[in-house]
Design a protein around this motif. Structure first.
Motif, mmCIF file in Angstrom:
data_model
loop_
_atom_site.group_PDB
_atom_site.id
_atom_site.type_symbol
_atom_site.label_atom_id
_atom_site.label_comp_id
_atom_site.label_asym_id
_atom_site.label_seq_id
_atom_site.Cartn_x
_atom_site.Cartn_y
_atom_site.Cartn_z
ATOM 1 N N ALA A 125 0.842 -1.197 0.000
ATOM 2 C CA ALA A 125 0.000 0.000 0.000
ATOM 3 C C ALA A 125 0.877 1.247 0.000
ATOM 4 O O ALA A 125 1.819 1.373 0.795
ATOM 5 C CB ALA A 125 -0.917 -0.004 1.219
ATOM 6 N N TYR A 131 -2.139 0.585 -4.569
ATOM 7 C CA TYR A 131 -1.327 -0.610 -4.346
ATOM 8 C C TYR A 131 -0.369 -0.801 -5.519
ATOM 9 O O TYR A 131 -0.715 -0.556 -6.670
ATOM 10 C CB TYR A 131 -2.205 -1.848 -4.199
ATOM 11 C CG TYR A 131 -3.081 -1.846 -2.964
ATOM 12 C CD1 TYR A 131 -2.590 -2.289 -1.744
ATOM 13 C CD2 TYR A 131 -4.404 -1.391 -3.028
ATOM 14 C CE1 TYR A 131 -3.384 -2.283 -0.609
ATOM 15 C CE2 TYR A 131 -5.206 -1.381 -1.895
ATOM 16 C CZ TYR A 131 -4.690 -1.833 -0.690
ATOM 17 O OH TYR A 131 -5.484 -1.828 0.421
ATOM 18 N N GLY A 190 -0.650 -3.621 3.069
ATOM 19 C CA GLY A 190 -0.817 -4.078 1.696
ATOM 20 C C GLY A 190 -1.884 -5.148 1.600
ATOM 21 O O GLY A 190 -2.741 -5.275 2.480
#
Length: 519
Positions: A125, A131, A190
């Protein structure tokens, strides 16, 4: 566990009858459950190899068995050449086997199993909330996450009345849909995204009568997909392939005949079966029969009645290796290597957990087992003394002592035709079937059995093999004695020892013993 996480639970399509209607699952799984361990070993053979790390070279080139790719990709350089097993890429797989049944209402049950490739992409992230793909990501809890190619098991069951298969056969879809799932990683660092491409495939099942109550069954699975770019690398084409494809065939009111060791009267029909990129064998609980209720058609050559050793505590994805060796090697991985292996794939993490927590008594069982001992038989009459007694070997001359084969004395120098009893899947026996050979010696085992040591006539290294004592061995009932008229070009009779002196050995090294017992 949601579909597509790579944990290994099979995703089963509906059980279909010959017209595509869903039917109760019920007995379709009963017989197949008895071969589940072997079938799973086939499904995951080579999936991930020791040392189970993504960075290992052997885990960068994957999916070697039963790979059915889109036809336009496979045949971009020309048609595929069919083979016995599925170590070569293909777009189809064909099983033919023999079934017997006296019942007009017999039902054939087919299960097609494979893996569907699944890309596991780790994404970090960014500060802007977006992303970006990364090869690895370490989260605040200390866990490492790696991008890697996983696979999802798929299977489709078909329930087909035999009478319908005799009337043109039936075709059913056995592919898998595309899909995507995302899983957030801790503390918003993430996510892990798993993507699967669509796999288009069909299985066609047909039957033909051969004799009263005897039929040949054909199961053919084809990848019907088309690649966007036939020139794309194999890693791209694999996203639309069936991996580790194999088939289970059973039924109600019928039995299957071994193609390796067919029952009396069925050898000719067995030879007429055409199998491509697969090798069908009888499967189920261990036994010695030549007929059975289930056929396992695998992309790996197996014997009839294949079994997973009861001492094995779990799959290591390398059935050609020894469990004890792989277990010891896995125990010796460094902490860094184990961390990478755990992050590579959930199945690698399971192997590490099993090895690290293996009880001593379970590990001890991996050291080996003897299953072939038989009671010693005392020879009748006053024969030669036992081999371990003084003088027990007096008078033995392997190169000249004869043994009777069909009433004909056979000894060193005799010519024979090889007729091995192909029980199991010994490739050497298959290759040497019907070849002519010269007997070098008659060998007596310590248990009283007799074998003929032979060299094959058209082997260019036959004389060298005779010199080193490297022979093929066959029982007397596995050869036919030949006269000179039976051999088109017998060539010169080869001596078991050449007529030139042996090369001298280095003075500093002791001479190693020869396997033929000669000095």
């Amino acid at each position: 566990m949601p579909e597509g996480t790579g944990e290994g639970a099979a995703v089963r399509a509906a059980v279909l009858d010959g017209r595509g209607a869903e039917v109760p699952y019920g007995r379709a799984a009963d017989a197949f459950a008895q071969v589940g361990a072997v079938a799973d070993a086939v499904l995951y053979e080579g999936y991930l190899l020791y040392p189970y790390r993504r960075s290992s070279p052997k885990n960068r080139v994957r999916w070697q068995f039963g790979v059915l790719l889109p036809r336009d990709w496979v045949e971009r350089d020309g048609p595929v050449t069919p083979g016995l097993s599925g170590s070569a890429d293909s777009w189809y797989q064909q099983t033919e086997c023999l079934l017997r049944t006296p019942r007009a209402d017999a039902v054939v049950r087919v299960r097609v199993r494979c893996l569907q490739m699944q890309d596991k992409q780790v994404e970090a992230a960014g500060p802007d909330g977006r992303y970006r793909p990364v090869e690895s990501l370490r989260t605040p809890d200390g866990t490492t996450h790696l991008s890697f190619a996983e696979a999802v098991p798929r299977e489709t069951d078909l329930v087909l009345p035999l009478r319908e298969l005799l009337d043109g056969g039936r075709t059913a879809r056995v592919g898998a849909d595309a899909g995507t799932e995302a899983e957030a990683l801790p503390d918003g660092t993430g996510r892990t995204v798993r993507r699967r491409g669509e796999v288009r495939a069909v299985t066609t099942v047909v039957a033909e009568p051969l004799a009263p109550e005897l039929f040949r069954l054909r199961v053919r699975t084809e990848n019907t997909g088309v690649t966007a770019d036939p020139g794309a690398p194999r890693t791209e084409a694999l996203r639309h392939a069936l991996l580790a494809t194999h088939t289970l065939v059973g039924g109600d009111g019928l039995e299957f005949a071994s193609l390796i060791d067919p029952p009396a009267g069925l050898a000719q029909h067995a030879r007429g079966c055409r199998n491509a990129f697969t090798f069908p064998v009888l499967a189920g609980p261990p036994q010695q029969g030549t007929t059975g209720a289930v056929m396992l058609s695998a992309p790996i050559i197996l014997p009839d009645w294949p079994q997973v050793a009861p001492e094995s505590p779990g799959d290591l994805h390398d059935a050609a290796e020894i469990d004890e060796i792989l277990t010891l090697r896995t125990m010796l991985l460094t902490d860094e290597e184990k961390t990478e292996a755990r992050a590579t794939d959930p199945r690698a993490a399971q192997i590490l957990d099993r090895v690290e927590n293996m009880p001593p008594e379970v590990f001890a069982r991996l050291h080996g087992a003897i299953r072939s001992l038989t009671s010693a038989q005392t020879p009748s009459g006053a024969g030669r003394p036992a081999w371990w007694q003084e003088g027990g070997d007096d008078g033995l001359s392997p190169a000249t002592e004869p043994v009777l084969v069909d009433g004909v004395p056979v000894s060193g120098g005799s010519r024979v035709r090889l007729r091995p009893r192909v029980r199991g899947s010994d490739a050497q026996d298959m290759f040497l079937q019907g070849r002519t050979a010269q007997v070098a010696a008659v060998r007596h085992d310590v248990d009283g059995s007799v074998h003929l040591a032979v060299t094959v006539d058209d082997d260019p290294a036959a004389e060298l093999h005779g010199w080193y004592g490297r022979f093929h061995y066959f029982r007397p009932d596995e050869v036919e004695p030949l006269g000179h008229a039976d051999v088109s070009d017998p060539g010169p009779v080869r001596s078991a020892r050449p007529q030139f002196p042996r090369p001298p050995r280095p003075a500093e090294r002791p001479e190693e013993g020869r396997c033929d017992g000669c000095p």
